[in-house]
Scaffold this active site. Structure first.
Site, PDB file in Angstrom:
ATOM      1  N   SER A 111      42.483  35.518  40.904  1.00  0.00           N
ATOM      2  CA  SER A 111      41.758  34.664  39.966  1.00  0.00           C
ATOM      3  C   SER A 111      42.281  34.900  38.545  1.00  0.00           C
ATOM      4  O   SER A 111      42.369  36.042  38.085  1.00  0.00           O
ATOM      5  CB  SER A 111      40.263  34.973  40.045  1.00  0.00           C
ATOM      6  OG  SER A 111      39.578  34.090  39.206  1.00  0.00           O
ATOM      7  N   GLY A 112      42.661  33.819  37.871  1.00  0.00           N
ATOM      8  CA  GLY A 112      43.152  33.931  36.497  1.00  0.00           C
ATOM      9  C   GLY A 112      44.657  34.130  36.406  1.00  0.00           C
ATOM     10  O   GLY A 112      45.203  34.331  35.325  1.00  0.00           O
ATOM     11  N   THR A 116      46.056  27.051  38.726  1.00  0.00           N
ATOM     12  CA  THR A 116      45.665  25.685  38.364  1.00  0.00           C
ATOM     13  C   THR A 116      46.581  25.136  37.266  1.00  0.00           C
ATOM     14  O   THR A 116      46.976  23.973  37.304  1.00  0.00           O
ATOM     15  CB  THR A 116      44.186  25.673  37.925  1.00  0.00           C
ATOM     16  OG1 THR A 116      43.423  26.155  39.034  1.00  0.00           O
ATOM     17  CG2 THR A 116      43.709  24.297  37.557  1.00  0.00           C
ATOM     18  N   ASN A 158      38.063  34.738  34.492  1.00  0.00           N
ATOM     19  CA  ASN A 158      38.805  33.534  34.087  1.00  0.00           C
ATOM     20  C   ASN A 158      37.845  32.527  33.454  1.00  0.00           C
ATOM     21  O   ASN A 158      36.850  32.151  34.065  1.00  0.00           O
ATOM     22  CB  ASN A 158      39.481  32.928  35.332  1.00  0.00           C
ATOM     23  CG  ASN A 158      40.344  31.724  35.009  1.00  0.00           C
ATOM     24  OD1 ASN A 158      40.451  31.308  33.850  1.00  0.00           O
ATOM     25  ND2 ASN A 158      40.965  31.161  36.033  1.00  0.00           N
ATOM     26  N   SER A 161      37.778  29.092  35.764  1.00  0.00           N
ATOM     27  CA  SER A 161      38.034  29.474  37.151  1.00  0.00           C
ATOM     28  C   SER A 161      37.692  28.330  38.107  1.00  0.00           C
ATOM     29  O   SER A 161      36.622  27.724  38.013  1.00  0.00           O
ATOM     30  CB  SER A 161      37.203  30.705  37.484  1.00  0.00           C
ATOM     31  OG  SER A 161      37.518  31.146  38.770  1.00  0.00           O
ATOM     32  N   SER A 162      38.605  28.043  39.035  1.00  0.00           N
ATOM     33  CA  SER A 162      38.332  26.999  40.035  1.00  0.00           C
ATOM     34  C   SER A 162      37.295  27.539  41.015  1.00  0.00           C
ATOM     35  O   SER A 162      37.505  28.579  41.612  1.00  0.00           O
ATOM     36  CB  SER A 162      39.592  26.664  40.822  1.00  0.00           C
ATOM     37  OG  SER A 162      40.676  26.470  39.972  1.00  0.00           O
ATOM     38  N   GLY A 388      41.451  31.917  43.579  1.00  0.00           N
ATOM     39  CA  GLY A 388      42.210  33.148  43.807  1.00  0.00           C
ATOM     40  C   GLY A 388      41.353  34.273  44.380  1.00  0.00           C
ATOM     41  O   GLY A 388      40.124  34.213  44.359  1.00  0.00           O
ATOM     42  N   GLU A 390      39.202  37.429  44.900  1.00  0.00           N
ATOM     43  CA  GLU A 390      38.191  37.965  43.971  1.00  0.00           C
ATOM     44  C   GLU A 390      37.612  39.278  44.472  1.00  0.00           C
ATOM     45  O   GLU A 390      37.326  39.419  45.656  1.00  0.00           O
ATOM     46  CB  GLU A 390      37.057  36.939  43.787  1.00  0.00           C
ATOM     47  CG  GLU A 390      37.502  35.741  42.988  1.00  0.00           C
ATOM     48  CD  GLU A 390      36.431  34.681  42.765  1.00  0.00           C
ATOM     49  OE1 GLU A 390      36.647  33.824  41.904  1.00  0.00           O
ATOM     50  OE2 GLU A 390      35.391  34.686  43.445  1.00  0.00           O
TER      51      GLU A 390
HETATM   52  P1  ATP Z   1      41.229  30.845  39.569  1.00  0.00           P
HETATM   53  O1  ATP Z   1      41.616  31.386  40.893  1.00  0.00           O
HETATM   54  O2  ATP Z   1      40.115  31.615  38.948  1.00  0.00           O
HETATM   55  O3  ATP Z   1      41.002  29.381  39.563  1.00  0.00           O
HETATM   56  P2  ATP Z   1      43.853  30.390  38.388  1.00  0.00           P
HETATM   57  O4  ATP Z   1      44.909  31.195  39.059  1.00  0.00           O
HETATM   58  O5  ATP Z   1      43.759  28.961  38.745  1.00  0.00           O
HETATM   59  O6  ATP Z   1      42.469  31.152  38.564  1.00  0.00           O
HETATM   60  P3  ATP Z   1      44.316  29.362  35.741  1.00  0.00           P
HETATM   61  O7  ATP Z   1      42.992  28.751  35.506  1.00  0.00           O
HETATM   62  O8  ATP Z   1      45.460  28.493  36.106  1.00  0.00           O
HETATM   63  O9  ATP Z   1      44.120  30.537  36.812  1.00  0.00           O
HETATM   64  O10 ATP Z   1      44.768  30.216  34.471  1.00  0.00           O
HETATM   65  C1  ATP Z   1      43.874  30.976  33.713  1.00  0.00           C
HETATM   66  C2  ATP Z   1      44.169  30.814  32.238  1.00  0.00           C
HETATM   67  O11 ATP Z   1      45.434  31.406  31.922  1.00  0.00           O
HETATM   68  C3  ATP Z   1      44.307  29.378  31.769  1.00  0.00           C
HETATM   69  O12 ATP Z   1      43.052  28.830  31.427  1.00  0.00           O
HETATM   70  C4  ATP Z   1      45.224  29.505  30.565  1.00  0.00           C
HETATM   71  O13 ATP Z   1      44.480  29.923  29.438  1.00  0.00           O
HETATM   72  C5  ATP Z   1      46.124  30.657  30.944  1.00  0.00           C
HETATM   73  N1  ATP Z   1      47.416  30.183  31.526  1.00  0.00           N
HETATM   74  C6  ATP Z   1      47.752  30.116  32.820  1.00  0.00           C
HETATM   75  N2  ATP Z   1      49.002  29.643  32.973  1.00  0.00           N
HETATM   76  C7  ATP Z   1      49.480  29.381  31.735  1.00  0.00           C
HETATM   77  C8  ATP Z   1      50.709  28.879  31.206  1.00  0.00           C
HETATM   78  N3  ATP Z   1      51.722  28.541  31.994  1.00  0.00           N
HETATM   79  N4  ATP Z   1      50.831  28.767  29.864  1.00  0.00           N
HETATM   80  C9  ATP Z   1      49.824  29.130  29.045  1.00  0.00           C
HETATM   81  N5  ATP Z   1      48.636  29.614  29.480  1.00  0.00           N
HETATM   82  C10 ATP Z   1      48.448  29.751  30.797  1.00  0.00           C
HETATM   83 MG    MG Z   2      42.242  27.772  39.416  1.00  0.00          MG
END
Ligand code: ATP
Ligand code: MG
Length: 705
Positions: A111-112, A116, A158, A161-162, A388, A390
């Protein structure tokens, strides 16, 4: 700062870890860190992309960069998420034989870690590759902001977070996108009624308060956000409110762009307002009978909720304080205790929100469905972005399902990267020293085996009305005694631990049975189908598919069958539905050509520029990345068709100015191959390579893919 004895790799490391001659954990970590501090957040391991979350906007995704990666040959360019999109797109187009072969891009990470964000960048680049700039492409790009508003929330790890999983299938005819289909997995509905410290409800609630005008709020009967129990105390600074206001505009635009009607949008917001008012209804025991009654002070909330839902106050009241059944033609009322009334209230809120979400997904599918002749075979690129892995202070049924999905995904990765690959070498009799990997099949067996896996036992217990979370835990403890993937809870806590591929997680068993049963409170369906709010009535009249999405347009017979299933008392449990939808997803993915993106979270404070070595190392280990690098480095990962091979190496046989058609080249090549002339060429090349290496001659050579 370089710690843990990590060292940067020797000079000449050009972004592909599989190209490193020497490799151990320290070099791998050092290499990633060195690139990360130079803002090179992407690194290749052969055809697998490692993406480190920069936690800051980087100038990596502009038009110019995107343009560079539009071409087929991305191997000469630095590793990039756009390169993965290009590879998938060209593989989809380039596949010959029996029609275009489906591609799937699998994004994983805790997660994070950035899954996404990566999904959005992939979509953006694929739409650029199509170049059509059509309305459909614009609509597809709007799907994410929309889904995020309703399905994402702030958690302790996060801010965005999705809280659901999604698989987006883009369908192509030749090189143009013709439609998209979305599947969603297990929205975390419990968040609507309860959030842990430091967490928030789904974004949309906050966006609404920040974005609606005073008149609109009045129309929906919304008061100050601080009075609502389901979201109270979780309002931020002025800055945040400003951002939410902007987000609200984005959501409204997305709704318009994708094609939602104005009335549908109004109804949707009225239902959300109803959910919030319902959350403020409280109960107390009647003095004489002990049954629940609505507290004096919260009658206003009950009336407000009924108004917002478009139903009668007394009908809503009935659903909250009693259960009505009919036995031998006679109506029997059973009054709720205070706890039962509170549970009914929360269940109604969850089911109403869940159906709005399911309806949004369904509507998106309807609006983005391809409109082509069904005879035409379409190419497909699927992108998987799930929640992701957790491991919180308290882990519940939701974390259990999330981690199960991640466990399946890790197995998919292992299967492709280690099992299939090495089986192919064996079959072709190639000299190969087997690479062992951390096989997570024992954990998957523990969770999914029938009839004695954890999910099956949970279903078995859920079917007994007398069973409780305690009897469930007792059952687990006796069934899994001695299983190395399972540990009973310590002391008297109702808990158990699972050894996952990414570490041990302790789950609190409280609520497992109730969440798995996922029963709709009695009479709620009737209450809402009679609603004067058209959308609400549709939401509860329509059929719910096994994945929880609505199917208003299924053929009558199919719908009738599904209706029976839906109305029957033997409705599938949440666990069984989840297992089924995961199975369907896996089948789909196994039949496609996979591309992997492994997202890594560099630190837990969400700080730019900071690498927590221990944390990164742990992710590299459980992802099996060291073994992946070995197999990609020592293995034979480029599998061209004979034609592709001939096209690339024809230069060994024919002078560059000889003009031959592709087919003729391929045929001649095939002939020479059998006359062993080519084998001699290859031997000569190998000798040249040895000399080049000995004399340390260096020149840029394009990597074969
Ligand atoms: P979850 O499993 O909780 O949904 P996730 O893997 O989908 O987590 P994201 O929401 O994609 O995580 O990323 C978390 C945060 O990290 C984003 O909101 C953003 O602030 C930052 N981030 C992720 N990827 C990038 C990137 N390529 N450039 C800039 N910031 C990023
Ligand atoms: Mg996500």
């Amino acid at each position: 700062m370089v710690s843990l004895g990590e060292r940067p790799p020797a000079a000449g490391f050009g972004g592909d870890l599989a190209a490193l001659a020497e490799l151990d954990e320290a070099t791998l970590l050092g290499g990633l860190r060195e690139r990360f501090v130079r803002q090179q957040v992407y690194t290749d391991v052969g055809d697998i992309l490692i993406a480190m979350n920069p936690f800051q906007p980087l100038p990596l995704y502009g038009r110019e960069v995107s343009k560079q990666y539009l071409c087929h040959e991305t191997s000469a360019l630095p590793p990039h998420i756009f390169a993965v999109a290009s590879r998938a797109y060209h593989a989809m187009l380039g596949h010959r034989g029996s029609g275009p072969r489906s591609q799937c891009i699998v994004i994983s990470g805790e997660s994070g870690a950035g899954k996404t964000e990566s999904t959005k960048l992939l979509l953006q680049h694929i739409m650029n590759l199509c170049k059509g700039n059509s309305q459909l492409e614009q609509q597809i790009l709007q799907v994410n902001p929309l889904l995020e508003a309703f399905g994402n929330a702030q958690t302790v790890v996060n801010d965005n977070s999705s809280r659901f999983g999604k698989y987006i299938q883009l369908r192509f005819q030749k090189n143009t996108v013709q439609g998209a289909k979305l599947s969603e997995y297990l929205l975390e509905k419990s968040r609507v009624v309860q959030q842990d410290a430091g967490e928030r409800n789904f974004h949309i609630f906050y966006y609404m308060f920040a974005g609606l005008s005073a008149e609109e709020k009045e129309m929906y009967g919304l008061l100050d956000p601080s009075v609502y129990r389901y979201i109270s105390g979780r309002f931020g600074t002025q800055d945040i409110a400003q951002r939410w206001k902007h987000k609200y505009k984005e959501v409204c635009n997305a709704l318009d762009m994708v094609g939602f009607q104005e009335q549908e949008q109004v109804d949707m917001q009225a239902i959300l307002a109803g959910v919030l008012s319902l959350g403020n209804v409280t109960f107390e025991p009647e003095e004489s009978s002990g049954s629940a009654k609505v507290s004096e002070a919260s009658w206003g909330w009950l009336k407000a909720a009924a108004g917002q839902f478009g139903v009668q106050d007394d009908e809503l009241l009935k659903c909250l304080i009693c259960t009505m059944s009919v036995t031998r033609g006679e109506q029997i009322l059973r009054f709720h205790t205070q706890q039962q009334a509170e549970d009914a209230r929360d269940s109604i809120a969850k089911v109403a929100y869940g159906r709005v979400f399911g309806w949004i997904v369904c509507k998106i599918n309807e609006l983005l469905a391809e409109n082509v002749d069904t005879e035409v075979e379409l190419g497909e690129i699927g992108i998987l972005d799930i929640f992701g892995f957790e491991n919180f202070a308290v882990n519940r049924f939701e974390q259990f399902c999330i981690n199960l999905a991640n466990e399946q995904l890790q197995h998919f990765f292992n299967h492709h990267i280690f099992q299939l690959e090495q089986a192919a070498y064996k079959e072709e009799d190639l000299p190969w020293e087997t690479i062992t990997f951390n096989n997570n099949e024992p954990t998957l067996d523990l969770l999914l085996a029938k009839p004695l896996g954890l999910l099956s036992l949970l279903d078995e217990q859920s079917a007994f009305p007398q069973a409780t979370d305690k009897t469930f835990v007792d059952k687990l403890n006796s069934s899994f005694k001695g299983n190395s993937q399972f540990q009973p809870g310590r002391g008297h806590v109702l808990a158990f631990s699972i050894i996952h591929y990414a570490g041990k997680v302790q789950y609190t068993a409280e609520g497992f049975l109730e969440k798995n049963r996922d029963t709709l409170p009695a009479n709620v369906r009737g209450l809402f189908t009679d609603s004067v709010t058209p959308l609400l009535s549709v939401l509860f009249k329509a059929t719910i598919s096994r994945t929880g999405t609505l199917m208003p347009h299924v053929k009558a017979k199919v719908r009738a069958e599904a209706d029976n299933k839906f109305n029957s008392t033997r409705k599938q449990t949440a666990g069984a539905q989840f297992r089924h939808s995961l199975m369907v997803l896996m089948e789909r993915m196994y039949s496609a050509n996979p591309h992997f993106v492994r997202c890594i979270k560099p630190n837990s404070q969400k700080e730019p520029g900071v690498v927590d070595s221990q944390m990164v190392l742990q992710q590299l280990r459980y992802n099996g990345l060291l073994e992946t690098i070995r197999i990609r480095r020592d293995g034979f990962s480029w599998r061209p068709s004979f034609e592709e091979f001939a096209e690339r190496y024809a230069i060994l046989l024919f002078k560059p100015d000889v003009s031959l058609t592709k087919e003729r080249k391929s045929r001649l090549f095939f002939k020479y191959w059998h006359q062993e002339q080519l084998v001699k060429c290859v031997e000569q090349l190998e000798r040249a390579a040895v000399i080049i290496q000995k004399e340390r001659i260096s020149f840029p050579v394009p990597k074969p893919r």
